[in-house]
Design a protein around this motif. Structure first.
Motif, PDB file in Angstrom:
ATOM      1  N   GLY A 125       0.711  -1.181   0.030  1.00 49.23           N
ATOM      2  CA  GLY A 125      -0.067   0.000   0.107  1.00 49.23           C
ATOM      3  C   GLY A 125       0.898   1.264   0.006  1.00 49.23           C
ATOM      4  O   GLY A 125       0.529   2.131  -0.791  1.00 49.23           O
ATOM      5  N   ASP A 126       2.098   1.183   0.799  1.00 46.09           N
ATOM      6  CA  ASP A 126       2.815   2.416   0.897  1.00 46.09           C
ATOM      7  C   ASP A 126       3.853   2.454  -0.162  1.00 46.09           C
ATOM      8  O   ASP A 126       4.830   3.258   0.129  1.00 46.09           O
ATOM      9  CB  ASP A 126       3.152   2.898   2.411  1.00 46.09           C
ATOM     10  N   THR A 127       4.207   1.544  -1.118  1.00 50.12           N
ATOM     11  CA  THR A 127       5.518   1.285  -1.804  1.00 50.12           C
ATOM     12  C   THR A 127       5.501   2.259  -3.135  1.00 50.12           C
ATOM     13  O   THR A 127       6.477   2.251  -3.755  1.00 50.12           O
ATOM     14  CB  THR A 127       5.595  -0.204  -2.103  1.00 50.12           C
ATOM     15  N   GLY A 128       4.163   2.816  -3.478  1.00 48.49           N
ATOM     16  CA  GLY A 128       4.154   3.367  -4.836  1.00 48.49           C
ATOM     17  C   GLY A 128       3.658   2.513  -5.933  1.00 48.49           C
ATOM     18  O   GLY A 128       3.778   2.724  -7.117  1.00 48.49           O
ATOM     19  N   LEU A 129       3.782   1.077  -5.629  1.00 47.00           N
ATOM     20  CA  LEU A 129       3.545   0.200  -6.793  1.00 47.00           C
ATOM     21  C   LEU A 129       2.124   0.087  -7.079  1.00 47.00           C
ATOM     22  O   LEU A 129       1.958  -0.317  -8.308  1.00 47.00           O
ATOM     23  CB  LEU A 129       3.967  -1.297  -6.256  1.00 47.00           C
ATOM     24  N   LYS A 131      -1.325   1.598  -8.540  1.00 48.75           N
ATOM     25  CA  LYS A 131      -1.855   2.504  -9.333  1.00 48.75           C
ATOM     26  C   LYS A 131      -3.060   3.361  -8.653  1.00 48.75           C
ATOM     27  O   LYS A 131      -3.273   4.495  -8.768  1.00 48.75           O
ATOM     28  CB  LYS A 131      -2.173   2.282 -10.694  1.00 48.75           C
ATOM     29  N   ALA A 132      -3.934   2.590  -8.149  1.00 49.48           N
ATOM     30  CA  ALA A 132      -4.961   3.005  -7.485  1.00 49.48           C
ATOM     31  C   ALA A 132      -4.847   3.149  -5.925  1.00 49.48           C
ATOM     32  O   ALA A 132      -3.839   2.534  -5.370  1.00 49.48           O
ATOM     33  CB  ALA A 132      -6.315   2.281  -7.623  1.00 49.48           C
ATOM     34  N   GLU A 133      -5.489   3.972  -5.338  1.00 46.42           N
ATOM     35  CA  GLU A 133      -5.485   4.115  -3.728  1.00 46.42           C
ATOM     36  C   GLU A 133      -6.282   2.849  -3.248  1.00 46.42           C
ATOM     37  O   GLU A 133      -7.641   2.886  -3.470  1.00 46.42           O
ATOM     38  CB  GLU A 133      -5.748   5.471  -3.084  1.00 46.42           C
ATOM     39  N   HIS A 134      -5.968   2.079  -2.329  1.00 38.35           N
ATOM     40  CA  HIS A 134      -6.579   0.882  -1.894  1.00 38.35           C
ATOM     41  C   HIS A 134      -7.047   1.074  -0.417  1.00 38.35           C
ATOM     42  O   HIS A 134      -6.243   1.202   0.428  1.00 38.35           O
ATOM     43  CB  HIS A 134      -6.101  -0.370  -2.213  1.00 38.35           C
ATOM     44  N   PHE A 135      -8.424   0.781  -0.089  1.00 38.60           N
ATOM     45  CA  PHE A 135      -8.883   0.668   1.209  1.00 38.60           C
ATOM     46  C   PHE A 135      -9.597  -0.825   1.325  1.00 38.60           C
ATOM     47  O   PHE A 135      -9.686  -1.698   0.465  1.00 38.60           O
ATOM     48  CB  PHE A 135      -9.790   1.701   1.416  1.00 38.60           C
ATOM     49  N   LEU A 136      -9.903  -1.050   2.582  1.00 38.36           N
ATOM     50  CA  LEU A 136     -10.903  -2.375   2.864  1.00 38.36           C
ATOM     51  C   LEU A 136     -12.271  -2.022   3.154  1.00 38.36           C
ATOM     52  O   LEU A 136     -12.524  -1.096   3.724  1.00 38.36           O
ATOM     53  CB  LEU A 136     -10.031  -3.004   4.092  1.00 38.36           C
ATOM     54  N   ARG A 373      -3.824  10.087 -10.917  1.00 40.54           N
ATOM     55  CA  ARG A 373      -4.189   9.822  -9.231  1.00 40.54           C
ATOM     56  C   ARG A 373      -2.938  10.818  -8.480  1.00 40.54           C
ATOM     57  O   ARG A 373      -1.925  10.830  -8.912  1.00 40.54           O
ATOM     58  CB  ARG A 373      -4.021   8.410  -8.770  1.00 40.54           C
ATOM     59  N   ALA A 374      -3.713  11.642  -7.787  1.00 39.86           N
ATOM     60  CA  ALA A 374      -2.985  12.684  -7.089  1.00 39.86           C
ATOM     61  C   ALA A 374      -1.917  13.404  -7.917  1.00 39.86           C
ATOM     62  O   ALA A 374      -0.702  13.772  -7.543  1.00 39.86           O
ATOM     63  CB  ALA A 374      -2.099  11.974  -5.843  1.00 39.86           C
ATOM     64  N   GLY A 375      -2.356  13.698  -9.167  1.00 41.61           N
ATOM     65  CA  GLY A 375      -1.540  14.542  -9.931  1.00 41.61           C
ATOM     66  C   GLY A 375      -0.644  13.635 -10.904  1.00 41.61           C
ATOM     67  O   GLY A 375       0.099  14.219 -11.931  1.00 41.61           O
TER      68      GLY A 375
END
Length: 379
Positions: A125-129, A131-136, A373-375
């Motif tokens: 989740g925090d690696t930048g790998l 493409k989308a921002e993921h939640f649960l 995503r985020a610019g």
């Protein structure tokens, strides 16, 4: 700070569509302006639509990457990356991975998918790998014996933004037609009619014993989080009203119009499935999502099991139900963002996150050409 100028676009704003230009500065939308920029640095979008990045509050798509064929389980981290890439390509910049907690005897592998999914999001989740921002999104199977022990360790996980209370027992909700349920299980599991009947009887006994006490336990366990809670597959107005009294303020995929109408009447948000619109109806024989939109009872759309269905469903909703394009796009963006309390996204508006999707069309078929995503360009 990095700046990106996107011009010659049809900007889908909350109340209108305008020909205009948008300036991204860093991870934010800095300016939204009518007209065309003539700066050499501006990227020409050739008259395509530009919409906010899609917010998908319920997708089971990870399960389909984990098990692309029966008995062919894929390595979980590879499956997560494939799922993420499909979401981004569909214009989804925020995704709530809807992972199932609890097995009713036909989907034993879902428990492992849940455990792997949480672990992989923690790792990636925090690696930048991604493409989308993921939640649960925790999908809690109320009559399942193993639901509480699956939920308890993740109830306080910071990525959890939503929980839904499900009951996939035969005879209720999505499976209220027991004959249809029996035929489906025989076909899927290669079981005899007698074997499925025995299993149905056991599930109904288990439901009578466990559903209500586990429902009360779940509501107590999550009370301190004040999470958005959803009911799943509501099949009556009475069910919606009871859920609302218990603080469950979202009705996810109601299966009859009566439930959706009651939800609208008492101010409960309604989520419908985008595939229902794209396919022209429910794959389970339940209420048409397009009919619910025409009745004014739908607030948000979710991909359910096909991320690419979202944008197409919005465009189809315009032609098939008569709502405006801004209203249709809001069902993919602003409304779901508000449902899960993400106030920083969902609209093309100064100061919000620069999550965007460029949408073109071949005839009446929309498709996503570019995504930010985020610019940052991610697809």
């Amino acid at each position: 700070m990095k700046e990106t100028i996107l011009t010659n676009a049809r900007l889908v704003l909350p109340a209108e569509v305008i020909a205009g230009t948008i300036l991204l500065r860093g991870d934010r939308i800095a300016e939204v302006q009518p007209g065309r920029s003539h700066l050499s640095a501006a990227e020409d979008l050739e008259g395509d639509h530009l919409i906010p990045g899609v917010v998908d509050v319920h997708t089971d798509n990870l399960e389909r990457q984990v098990l692309p064929r029966a008995n062919a389980r894929w390595p979980s981290r590879s499956a997560m990356l494939a799922h993420d890439a499909q979401c981004a390509a569909a214009g989804v910049t925020t995704v709530l991975d809807a992972l199932c907690l609890g097995d009713l005897g036909f989907d034993a592998g879902r428990g492992q998918t849940f455990l792997d999914g949480v672990r992989d999001l923690d790792a990636l989740g925090d690696t930048g790998l991604l493409k989308a921002e993921h939640f649960l999104h925790l999908r809690c199977e109320l009559p399942a014996q193993d639901m509480p022990q699956a939920l308890d360790p993740v109830a306080d996980h910071p990525r959890v933004l939503m929980a839904s209370l499900m009951d996939h027992s035969p005879g209720v909700g999505q499976y209220r037609d027991i004959a249809r349920y029996r035929a489906m299980r025989q076909r899927q599991m290669q079981l005899s009619e007698a074997e499925v009947t025995t299993r149905i009887e056991a599930l109904l006994e288990q439901r009578a014993r466990l559903r209500e006490p586990q429902r009360r336990w779940l509501l107590r366990r999550l009370a301190h989080r004040d999470l958005p809670l959803a009911s799943h597959d509501d099949d009556s107005a009475e069910a919606v009203a009871q859920n609302a009294e218990d603080g469950i303020r979202i009705s996810e995929f109601p299966v009859v119009m009566e439930a959706a109408t009651e939800a609208k009447r008492i101010g409960v948000g309604v989520i419908a499935g985008a595939p229902n619109i794209v396919r022209g109806g429910s794959h389970s024989g339940n209420v048409s999502a397009a009919a619910m939109i025409r009745a004014g009872t739908v607030d948000a759309l979710a991909s359910d099991y096909v991320p690419a269905a979202l944008v197409e469903a919005a465009w189809r909703s315009v032609t098939e139900t008569g709502i405006s394009l801004p209203a249709a796009v809001a069902m993919l963006t602003d409304a779901p963002a508000r449902m899960v309390r993400l106030a920083d996204r969902g609209r093309l508006e100064d100061g919000l996150r620069a999550d965007l999707a460029r949408v073109a069309a071949i005839g009446d078929l929309p498709f996503v050409r570019q995504v930010w995503r985020a610019g940052e360009r991610v697809a």
